[in-house]
Design an enzyme around this catalytic site. Structure first.
Site, mmCIF file in Angstrom:
data_model
loop_
_atom_site.group_PDB
_atom_site.id
_atom_site.type_symbol
_atom_site.label_atom_id
_atom_site.label_comp_id
_atom_site.label_asym_id
_atom_site.label_seq_id
_atom_site.Cartn_x
_atom_site.Cartn_y
_atom_site.Cartn_z
ATOM 1 N N ARG A 105 -7.274 11.451 -5.784
ATOM 2 C CA ARG A 105 -8.448 10.572 -5.705
ATOM 3 C C ARG A 105 -9.721 11.329 -5.292
ATOM 4 N NH1 ARG A 105 -10.575 7.339 -5.942
ATOM 5 N NH2 ARG A 105 -10.957 6.192 -4.059
ATOM 6 N N ARG B 284 0.817 -1.227 0.000
ATOM 7 C CA ARG B 284 0.000 0.000 0.000
ATOM 8 C C ARG B 284 0.844 1.268 0.000
ATOM 9 N NH1 ARG B 284 -5.623 -0.999 1.429
ATOM 10 N NH2 ARG B 284 -5.973 -2.869 0.207
ATOM 11 N N ASP C 184 -6.620 -3.091 -7.729
ATOM 12 C CA ASP C 184 -7.177 -3.759 -6.554
ATOM 13 C C ASP C 184 -7.409 -5.230 -6.858
ATOM 14 O OD1 ASP C 184 -8.267 -2.837 -3.773
ATOM 15 O OD2 ASP C 184 -9.565 -4.446 -4.455
ATOM 16 N N TYR D 296 -14.314 -12.640 -0.230
ATOM 17 C CA TYR D 296 -14.996 -11.367 -0.510
ATOM 18 C C TYR D 296 -16.295 -11.585 -1.274
ATOM 19 C CZ TYR D 296 -11.332 -8.235 1.148
ATOM 20 O OH TYR D 296 -10.463 -7.540 1.943
ATOM 21 N N ARG E 188 -3.599 6.324 0.873
ATOM 22 C CA ARG E 188 -4.145 7.557 1.445
ATOM 23 C C ARG E 188 -3.242 8.271 2.448
ATOM 24 N NH1 ARG E 188 -9.803 5.479 3.293
ATOM 25 N NH2 ARG E 188 -8.647 3.517 3.189
HETATM 26 O O1 1CP Z 1 0.282 0.523 -3.342
HETATM 27 C C1 1CP Z 1 -0.282 -0.553 -3.419
HETATM 28 O O2 1CP Z 1 -0.196 -1.463 -2.564
HETATM 29 C C2 1CP Z 1 -1.045 -0.857 -4.687
HETATM 30 C C3 1CP Z 1 -2.430 -0.843 -4.645
HETATM 31 C C4 1CP Z 1 -3.328 -1.850 -3.948
HETATM 32 C C5 1CP Z 1 -3.144 -3.214 -3.647
HETATM 33 C C6 1CP Z 1 -1.892 -4.057 -3.819
HETATM 34 C C7 1CP Z 1 -4.619 -1.505 -3.571
HETATM 35 C C8 1CP Z 1 -5.212 -0.161 -3.702
HETATM 36 N N1 1CP Z 1 -5.256 -2.635 -3.137
HETATM 37 C C9 1CP Z 1 -4.370 -3.693 -3.149
HETATM 38 C C10 1CP Z 1 -4.619 -5.078 -2.801
HETATM 39 C C11 1CP Z 1 -5.780 -5.400 -1.943
HETATM 40 N N2 1CP Z 1 -7.037 -4.894 -1.989
HETATM 41 C C12 1CP Z 1 -5.767 -6.392 -0.957
HETATM 42 C C13 1CP Z 1 -4.576 -7.280 -0.666
HETATM 43 C C14 1CP Z 1 -3.644 -6.635 0.279
HETATM 44 C C15 1CP Z 1 -4.138 -6.522 1.689
HETATM 45 O O3 1CP Z 1 -4.267 -7.567 2.359
HETATM 46 O O4 1CP Z 1 -4.379 -5.378 2.101
HETATM 47 C C16 1CP Z 1 -7.015 -6.456 -0.369
HETATM 48 C C17 1CP Z 1 -7.480 -7.371 0.745
HETATM 49 C C18 1CP Z 1 -7.830 -5.496 -1.031
HETATM 50 C C19 1CP Z 1 -9.247 -5.208 -0.764
HETATM 51 C C20 1CP Z 1 -9.419 -3.821 -0.349
HETATM 52 N N3 1CP Z 1 -9.389 -2.773 -1.222
HETATM 53 C C21 1CP Z 1 -9.548 -3.306 0.957
HETATM 54 C C22 1CP Z 1 -9.533 -4.137 2.248
HETATM 55 C C23 1CP Z 1 -10.894 -4.333 2.785
HETATM 56 C C24 1CP Z 1 -10.884 -5.236 4.015
HETATM 57 O O5 1CP Z 1 -11.194 -6.431 3.844
HETATM 58 O O6 1CP Z 1 -10.558 -4.743 5.096
HETATM 59 C C25 1CP Z 1 -9.636 -1.917 0.857
HETATM 60 C C26 1CP Z 1 -9.826 -0.932 1.969
HETATM 61 C C27 1CP Z 1 -9.511 -1.602 -0.524
HETATM 62 C C28 1CP Z 1 -9.491 -0.265 -1.129
HETATM 63 C C29 1CP Z 1 -8.175 0.159 -1.577
HETATM 64 N N4 1CP Z 1 -7.398 -0.533 -2.500
HETATM 65 C C30 1CP Z 1 -6.268 0.180 -2.739
HETATM 66 C C31 1CP Z 1 -6.307 1.374 -1.957
HETATM 67 C C32 1CP Z 1 -5.268 2.438 -1.941
HETATM 68 C C33 1CP Z 1 -7.518 1.347 -1.230
HETATM 69 C C34 1CP Z 1 -8.037 2.412 -0.274
HETATM 70 C C35 1CP Z 1 -9.228 3.126 -0.808
HETATM 71 C C36 1CP Z 1 -9.023 4.413 -1.534
HETATM 72 O O7 1CP Z 1 -7.925 4.909 -1.743
HETATM 73 O O8 1CP Z 1 -10.023 5.000 -1.901
#
Ligand code: 1CP
Length: 437
Positions: A51, A38, A87, A165, A42
């Site tokens: 964003r 990540r 994502d 999910y 944010r």
């Molecule tokens: O910089 C990076 O890491 C690249 C971007 C990235 C990656 C690798 C994002 C952007 N998402 C992911 C993978 C991802 N998405 C995972 C695997 C990693 C982990 O375990 O965290 C998972 C479970 C998700 C699902 C997801 N997407 C969640 C988790 C929800 C939960 O179960 O708690 C969330 C909050 C997101 C949204 C998201 N994806 C990425 C970002 C930066 C965000 C935040 C939202 C936003 O910016 O609006």
């Protein structure tokens, strides 16, 4: 280069920093490479600004936006790898499911899978190249725009995590709806996991064709499976993915390192280290030395500082990083956090983390080159050593007695070296074998 050339997955700029790729393969590097899960997120004000007011998945569908968000952290910090902004949930979308990102709630599926019959509603034969073309375009554009600064990592969610999910409909602490399927509908579960595996393989191959130089598979929900369920519902699919991707890449003479990150799944470390992945990612709940022992040098390791350690003052972060490096050693190691960065983290502390990894690892590597790599065997005469260093009679008696009692033991407190074997040669002589990592 012409603007149109940036959309073609060829003639990419030459890679200038290959430390991450070398470490994936266990080769020597000038410093320990580091990146953060990540890292595009944010916690960065510029990320929030880019964003602002935009739909999350609409952003994922814009190659230009994904490229910009991927590059943002690299403008601030000397990370050794970039990870494409996207994502894991783009796959369920490609299978026909509606997924929305709801502010304050996270990913939400308005119509999650409830019963096995719902599988019929899914697109089983997904045209991955067409449906996920926007991810491939983002990768190609980003690879050009990176100008060879660092390698670009592509990624996917693992089958079990995606299945969870799709059934839970969003974030869940227990995954109880999804686990209900495993216990009540094992056949349908395998059907879905297999379906996801086939799509994932094609998706990862598409990412490599588009320009990804490494691939990470996120099994973020490994922790809620125990060792038995993991063996049945996660591991075989993780293995299948790596094997199939590697076999197909081999046919075209390619080879791309793969990382598996099974969060909270270290009960399966031994298995994961024999699953065709070059790198095993670790969360922070496992001790680095123990992870090294359990994976037996078969793989490189990635991780695993507690993300919350970034709330500590910078000097403390530096100390924690130093300890982590001493625990993992500098070879076959990629520094990272044990999970993703949180939105309230201070970018300055992220910078301190990266700097600490580079500084401490360079120091350790300098020491290593001064001493030479491999085994350093020291034969010590205990009697002489004790006299020379003014150690008392009682201490000498204790040492000799202790060594006779324990013919062989592993004592791993001699960082940055591993004091590997410690055995009695005669009553008063010991052999210390220092393995310089
Ligand atoms: O910089 C990076 O890491 C690249 C971007 C990235 C990656 C690798 C994002 C952007 N998402 C992911 C993978 C991802 N998405 C995972 C695997 C990693 C982990 O375990 O965290 C998972 C479970 C998700 C699902 C997801 N997407 C969640 C988790 C929800 C939960 O179960 O708690 C969330 C909050 C997101 C949204 C998201 N994806 C990425 C970002 C930066 C965000 C935040 C939202 C936003 O910016 O609006």
């Amino acid at each position: 280069m012409d603007k149109d050339d940036l959309i073609l997955p060829k003639d990419f700029p030459e890679l200038k920093n290959d430390a991450f790729l070398l470490a994936c393969r266990g080769q020597e590097t000038p410093h320990v490479p580091v990146w953060c899960m990540r890292q595009a997120g944010r916690y960065l004000p510029e990320f929030r600004e880019s964003r602002a007011g935009k739909d999350f998945f609409a952003t994922c569908r814009s190659p230009a936006a994904c490229c910009e968000l991927t590059l943002q952290p690299l403008r601030r910090f000397p990370f050794d790898a970039a990870i494409i902004f996207s994502d894991i949930l783009v796959i369920p979308q490609a299978m026909g499911m509606d997924v929305q990102m709801v502010a304050g709630k996270g990913p939400t599926f308005p119509e999650p899978l409830k019963e096995p019959e719902d599988l019929l509603l899914l697109q089983s034969k997904v045209d991955v190249i067409k449906e996920l073309d926007y991810v491939f375009k983002a990768i190609t554009l980003t690879r050009h725009k990176l100008e060879g600064k660092v390698p670009l990592i592509g990624f996917t969610g693992a089958p079990w995590t995606l299945m969870a999910y799709m059934i839970e409909g969003g974030a869940s602490t227990t995954q109880s709806k999804a686990k209900r399927w495993l216990y009540r509908h094992p056949e349908a579960s395998h059907q879905l996991l297999k379906m996801l595996t086939d799509i994932i393989v094609e998706y990862l191959l598409g990412q490599v064709a588009a320009g990804a130089q490494a691939l990470q598979v996120f099994e973020s929900h490994a922790g809620c499976l125990g060792p038995v369920e993991f063996q049945e519902f996660s591991l075989p699919y993780l293995r299948d993915i790596a094997r199939k991707v590697k076999d197909q890449l081999k046919e075209s003479g390619q080879d791309v390192p793969m990382i598996v990150f099974a969060k909270d799944g270290h009960y399966s470390l031994e298995d994961l280290s024999q699953s065709h992945y070059e790198v095993v990612g670790l969360d922070w709940t496992i001790d680095p030395r123990s992870a090294r022992e359990r994976t037996g040098g078969k793989v490189s390791l990635q991780g695993n500082m507690d993300p919350c350690a970034l709330y500590a003052p910078k000097e403390r972060i530096s100390e924690i990083v130093k300890k982590m490096l001493e625990g993992f050693g500098t070879r076959g190691y990629i520094a990272n956090l044990g999970h993703g960065l949180y939105p309230d983290m201070d970018p300055e502390n992220v910078g301190a983390f990266v700097e600490a990894v580079h500084t401490h690892s360079r120091h350790l590597l300098n020491l290593k080159s001064a001493l030479g790599e491999g085994k350093l065997i020291l034969d010590l005469n205990l009697e002489e050593t004790c006299v020379k260093h003014g150690l008392g009679k009682q201490f000498r008696r204790f040492l000799v007695g202790w060594m006779t009692l324990k013919q062989q033991l592993t004592w791993r407190r001699c960082s940055p070296f591993h004091l590997d074997t410690y055995d009695t040669l005669s009553q008063c002589r010991i052999r210390l074998t220092l393995i310089v990592l």
